[in-house]
Design a protein around this motif. Sequence first.
Motif, PDB file in Angstrom:
ATOM      1  N   CYS A  35       0.836  -1.201   0.000  1.00 60.82           N
ATOM      2  CA  CYS A  35       0.000   0.000   0.000  1.00 60.82           C
ATOM      3  C   CYS A  35       0.868   1.247   0.000  1.00 60.82           C
ATOM      4  O   CYS A  35       1.242   1.779   1.041  1.00 60.82           O
ATOM      5  CB  CYS A  35      -0.921  -0.018   1.229  1.00 60.82           C
ATOM      6  SG  CYS A  35      -1.931   1.445   1.393  1.00 60.82           S
ATOM      7  N   TRP A  36       1.227   1.720  -1.175  1.00 61.13           N
ATOM      8  CA  TRP A  36       2.052   2.908  -1.304  1.00 61.13           C
ATOM      9  C   TRP A  36       1.139   4.105  -1.584  1.00 61.13           C
ATOM     10  O   TRP A  36       0.420   4.116  -2.535  1.00 61.13           O
ATOM     11  CB  TRP A  36       3.041   2.756  -2.460  1.00 61.13           C
ATOM     12  CG  TRP A  36       3.831   1.495  -2.434  1.00 61.13           C
ATOM     13  CD1 TRP A  36       3.792   0.484  -3.345  1.00 61.13           C
ATOM     14  CD2 TRP A  36       4.826   1.109  -1.482  1.00 61.13           C
ATOM     15  NE1 TRP A  36       4.672  -0.509  -3.020  1.00 61.13           N
ATOM     16  CE2 TRP A  36       5.319  -0.149  -1.877  1.00 61.13           C
ATOM     17  CE3 TRP A  36       5.328   1.669  -0.313  1.00 61.13           C
ATOM     18  CZ2 TRP A  36       6.300  -0.838  -1.169  1.00 61.13           C
ATOM     19  CZ3 TRP A  36       6.308   0.989   0.393  1.00 61.13           C
ATOM     20  CH2 TRP A  36       6.779  -0.238  -0.033  1.00 61.13           C
ATOM     21  N   SER A  37       1.196   5.119  -0.796  1.00 65.35           N
ATOM     22  CA  SER A  37       0.289   6.228  -1.114  1.00 65.35           C
ATOM     23  C   SER A  37       0.803   7.619  -0.777  1.00 65.35           C
ATOM     24  O   SER A  37       0.877   8.479  -1.647  1.00 65.35           O
ATOM     25  CB  SER A  37      -1.043   5.998  -0.433  1.00 65.35           C
ATOM     26  OG  SER A  37      -0.854   5.843   0.953  1.00 65.35           O
ATOM     27  N   CYS A  40       5.300   9.604  -2.944  1.00 65.40           N
ATOM     28  CA  CYS A  40       5.073   8.949  -4.218  1.00 65.40           C
ATOM     29  C   CYS A  40       5.268   7.450  -4.042  1.00 65.40           C
ATOM     30  O   CYS A  40       6.296   6.997  -3.545  1.00 65.40           O
ATOM     31  CB  CYS A  40       6.030   9.486  -5.261  1.00 65.40           C
ATOM     32  SG  CYS A  40       6.088   8.501  -6.747  1.00 65.40           S
ATOM     33  N   GLY A  41       4.289   6.690  -4.451  1.00 62.58           N
ATOM     34  CA  GLY A  41       4.332   5.245  -4.247  1.00 62.58           C
ATOM     35  C   GLY A  41       5.568   4.611  -4.835  1.00 62.58           C
ATOM     36  O   GLY A  41       6.201   3.741  -4.234  1.00 62.58           O
ATOM     37  N   LYS A  42       5.927   5.088  -5.985  1.00 62.80           N
ATOM     38  CA  LYS A  42       7.080   4.528  -6.669  1.00 62.80           C
ATOM     39  C   LYS A  42       8.348   4.754  -5.854  1.00 62.80           C
ATOM     40  O   LYS A  42       9.202   3.875  -5.725  1.00 62.80           O
ATOM     41  CB  LYS A  42       7.203   5.220  -8.028  1.00 62.80           C
ATOM     42  CG  LYS A  42       7.947   4.427  -9.062  1.00 62.80           C
ATOM     43  CD  LYS A  42       7.779   5.077 -10.428  1.00 62.80           C
ATOM     44  CE  LYS A  42       8.552   4.319 -11.486  1.00 62.80           C
ATOM     45  NZ  LYS A  42       8.332   4.859 -12.809  1.00 62.80           N
ATOM     46  N   CYS A  44       8.518   5.281  -2.613  1.00 59.57           N
ATOM     47  CA  CYS A  44       8.460   4.477  -1.384  1.00 59.57           C
ATOM     48  C   CYS A  44       8.902   3.051  -1.661  1.00 59.57           C
ATOM     49  O   CYS A  44       9.682   2.461  -0.913  1.00 59.57           O
ATOM     50  CB  CYS A  44       7.033   4.453  -0.840  1.00 59.57           C
ATOM     51  SG  CYS A  44       6.492   6.013  -0.148  1.00 59.57           S
ATOM     52  N   ARG A  45       8.357   2.533  -2.717  1.00 57.46           N
ATOM     53  CA  ARG A  45       8.687   1.161  -3.077  1.00 57.46           C
ATOM     54  C   ARG A  45      10.189   0.997  -3.258  1.00 57.46           C
ATOM     55  O   ARG A  45      10.810   0.080  -2.731  1.00 57.46           O
ATOM     56  CB  ARG A  45       7.969   0.798  -4.373  1.00 57.46           C
ATOM     57  CG  ARG A  45       8.241  -0.605  -4.823  1.00 57.46           C
ATOM     58  CD  ARG A  45       7.630  -0.879  -6.202  1.00 57.46           C
ATOM     59  NE  ARG A  45       8.380  -1.951  -6.822  1.00 57.46           N
ATOM     60  CZ  ARG A  45       9.425  -1.754  -7.611  1.00 57.46           C
ATOM     61  NH1 ARG A  45       9.849  -0.537  -7.874  1.00 57.46           N
ATOM     62  NH2 ARG A  45      10.054  -2.779  -8.121  1.00 57.46           N
TER      63      ARG A  45
END
Length: 340
Positions: A35-37, A40-42, A44-45
């Motif tokens: 759950c990246w939100s 920026c999800g990218k 975080c990942r």
Amino acid sequence: MGHLCCAKQKVKRGLWSPEEDEKLIDHITKHGHSCWSTRCGKSCRLRWINYLKPDLKRGSFSAEEERIIIDVHRILGNRWAQIAKHLPGRTDNEVKNFWNSCIKKKLMAQGLDPKTHNLLSSSRSVTTMNNNSDELSRFGYGQSVHPAPFTISPPIKSFDKMKHTGTVDHCGFNSVVPNLETIWPPLIANSNALPSHDQSAEGAIPVPNFQWQQDNMISDHQLLMGFKDQMIDNNSQGSFDFTANGGSSSSSLDYTNVSSSCFGHQQASGFICLDENIWHEEGAMGALNLKQGLQQGQAHQAEASYATTLDLDMIESAFLAAEAEFCSGTTSMENLQWDC
DNA sequence: AAGCTCCTCAACCGCAGCGTT
DNA sequence: AAACGCTGCGGTTGAGGAGCT
């Protein structure tokens, strides 16, 4: 740097603060990493994968890791994610950075093209390979050469070359080839010759020297040698080791998916495709060193069967299967193999 | 100490592939 | 079938540190 999705979402960019790291770890601990939100999800990942994951190995690469990277890169090229799968605790980014900042330079300093792992020098004008001292010294044999990593072509490419290039036409390869003997008949083996390679490796069993000849070349850059029905210890894995004649260097080929067979089988068959730098680095002579699993006293049998019949379709499908397995990362370099 | 160059590596970019709608 | 979003990958960038003058 404008991260498109970040710009859209008006979220923070740039270096991560320790507080943000803490938040991210906390968030992942509570919610998992699907759950990246907020940031920026990218981003975080990436931060999680490359930096925060608990099983990551930090610190500089060991010599063994370096060797693995070089060896796998030789086979897979710049497929960093695939390479990283063979290095537990290392990320693709880390491997890529290490390659670009360190290994690349080392290889170039050795006169090797980091892309192909071949010699950078263009002095490859082999027409006939005779066993005379001039020829040998021209290719470095008998001199003190730097330890040369062996170059193994990607198997599929090797097959493409074998099947589709004009280079092998003179070998009759475009027609139906019933056995490999037609393309490498003159593996000269003297069963009485004394091995002169390094026998210090544990379990090494010497086989007689053989001579590389142009007729063994399957393309401008590659040599082919094969083996068939080699006796294998029932309880061990057959693997093969090329050792420079004279013992100047040794490089394991265990992982090259060239070896074949062996669990529960008495005999193994397969073939090895070698790039030109072996020719250059090791001179005209080489010695096949059957490293482990082979029974003592079987050397002559191995030698005698170099140039016997092999089923090309069988080898190709074995290559395809082995490459798929290797690329998936499920097979380590040490035990990549297949049954023939 | 200041300025410069070089190097490392975390982070970003752009694209491809895939699944979902 | 097309559009869209997500994920993963390889290439690239640039901040910051080390080393040198």
